[in-house]
Scaffold this active site. Structure first.
Site: not given
Ligand code: BG6
Length: 489
Positions: A177, A181, A239
């Site tokens: 995810h 962003k 991430h």
């Protein structure tokens, strides 16, 4: 005609529709998309879960979740539009025959089926088998799933093989995810649309790069998942490595998915393995003990609900990463991420090399280097730390430190902070896979992380304790001190 803004209607099937991910993130993102009129009017949302719920009960649960988690005011007309799209199906996904029930609801003639796996990886295979056996996979069907794709290289191979036995790679959407962003995507613009950065971006000019992803939250009731994963696999394998690839990659030929993937894979393959002999000097593991985060008392990791009090799982990792390629030779990348840290803060600090000669000794014995600070969340923006003359007409030239604010987020035009899911859901429904992770990428990341896991498993000592509400164990400072550097706090 289909444009960027329009796409074919979808049947978005969410497996695990009553679970945490769906209730906390996906439903909220779908609400926001509908509010912005970005959901195709005919698109339906089919919740699949093992719990015996009626459609009305499902709608009620989603309503409650939105009331709890929605950061903006709840708007009744948006909810009416959204809830009219819902269907619910109670299903045992381990039984392929049950998929016939799904087949009876899907409208494959007029809608694209987007299968979103918000379920544990141990169930991925059952979904693929069920869909395949009941012939619910067509050339336009898609499969979307969350990290972690496995817990090491071997298991990630197995999962990817399972997917690829029934779906083509271009039908598979692996979500990280962070790639949804706004601020992470802006790294591409910053790097490849501005010549001041394209020409000053290598070992010639950069001394070191620090990437910090600090979280205030603990493990939020996810003990079982987190304790098997730890911060290395939960945050760093995905991430932080994604952010690192955006900083370190070569300019892609174009923004096409395959070109971006290619450049990211090259970086991941150039990461110098960390092995038994240097794991203790290059990495630090930590585990939080009780403390105060933003003035609130919080329990230690071993006192969290459901905890195994013997656990040696890390909730904090710091490490020095070297990239063995022409551009980055000799430039350390310091990565740091932890739960229950002092405050939520995701940022990248790029420190440039010191100038070879100082003619301003009257102001600074050592000239401070320039720094490029990229704030990703919750603060967003870009600053350059520079030196300038202290304004005065009398006396010699004296210097002062200044910050040049290059913030790209115009406060007035600020887009709603979506956290990433909104954009990625939309892209999956539109069929654009450039913001998703390819098989090769995820496997290259695991191959490197495996080397660290193996080396850690041989160490006699476990993670170092740090109090909740701090910046991690002292050993993280020692890691940089060995290189004559400090974390930029
Ligand atoms: C998830 C992790 O992928 O990212 C969580 O599983 C973590 O443990 C979360 O808290 C952080 O996401 P964000 O968007 O809040 O930085």
């Amino acid at each position: 005609m289909m444009t960027e803004k329009t796409y074919k209607p979808c049947d978005l099937v969410i497996y695990g529709a009553l679970g945490d991910l769906s209730r906390r993130k996906l439903m909220m993102s779908l609400y926001q998309l509908d509010k912005s009129k970005l959901l195709e009017p005919q698109t339906r949302i089919i919740g699949v879960d093992r719990l015996n719920e009626s459609k009305a009960g499902f709608i009620e649960i989603v309503h409650k979740s939105l009331m709890e988690f929605l950061p903006t005011a709840f708007e009744e007309d948006v909810w009416q539009r959204l809830s009219a799209r819902f269907e619910y199906l109670q299903m045992n996904i381990n039984d392929p025959q049950e998929f016939k029930k799904l087949g009876a609801i899907l409208d494959q003639k007029n809608r694209i089926t987007v299968n979103y796996l918000a379920i544990p990886p141990s169930l991925f295979k059952s979904v693929c088998t069920g869909l395949n056996k009941t012939k619910l996979i067509h050339k336009e069907s898609r499969l979307v799933m969350e990290k972690p794709i496995g817990h090491d290289l071997q298991s990630s191979h197995e999962i990817n093989d399972t997917f690829q036995a029934v779906f083509k790679e271009e039908q598979i959407y692996r979500i990280d995810h962070y790639l949804g962003k706004e601020t992470v995507l802006n790294l591409l613009a910053l790097r490849f649309a501005n010549s001041i950065f394209t020409t000053n971006w290598s070992h010639d000019t950069i001394d070191n790069v620090q990437i910090t992803v600090a979280e205030e939250v603990g493990i939020e009731g996810r003990w079982d998942y987190f304790d098997h994963s730890g911060q290395l696999c939960d945050m760093l394998q995905n991430h932080l490595l994604q952010i690192l690839t955006f900083i370190a990659m070569e300019p892609p030929v174009s923004l096409e998915a395959k070109n971006i993937h290619q450049e990211k894979i090259k970086v991941l393959k150039a990461l110098r393995p960390i092995s038994d002999w240097d794991v203790s000097t290059k990495t630090v593991r930590g585990q939080y003990t009780k403390g105060y985060v933003q003035g609130k008392e919080v329990p230690g990791y071993l006192e969290e609900e459901g905890a195994n009090t013997e656990s040696s799982t890390e909730s904090f990792v710091a490490m020095r990463v070297d990239i063995d390629n022409w551009r980055w030779s000799g430039v350390p990348f310091y990565l740091r991420t932890g739960k229950r840290m002092n405050r939520k803060r995701t940022e990248i600090i790029i420190t440039f090399k010191q100038l070879p000669h100082n003619i301003f000794k009257a102001s600074f014995q050592d000239l401070p280097p320039n720094k490029l600070v990229i704030y990703l969340q919750p603060k967003e923006g870009v600053e350059i730390e520079m030196l300038s003359k202290v304004p005065c007409i009398n006396g010699s030239i004296r210097l002062q430190k200044n910050k040049l604010d290059l913030s790209f987020v115009d406060a007035k035009k600020k887009t709603r902070a979506s956290g990433g899911y909104e954009r990625l859901l939309l892209e999956a429904m539109r069929g654009n896979n450039k913001l998703f992770i390819s098989r090769e990428e995820t496997e290259a990341a695991w191959a490197w992380v495996d080397s660290i896991q193996h080396a850690w498993n041989k160490l006699s000592d476990g993670p170092k304790a740090y109090s909740a509400g701090t910046w991690g164990p002292n050993a993280a400072d020692a890691l940089l001190a060995r290189d004559g550097r400090t974390w930029e706090d």
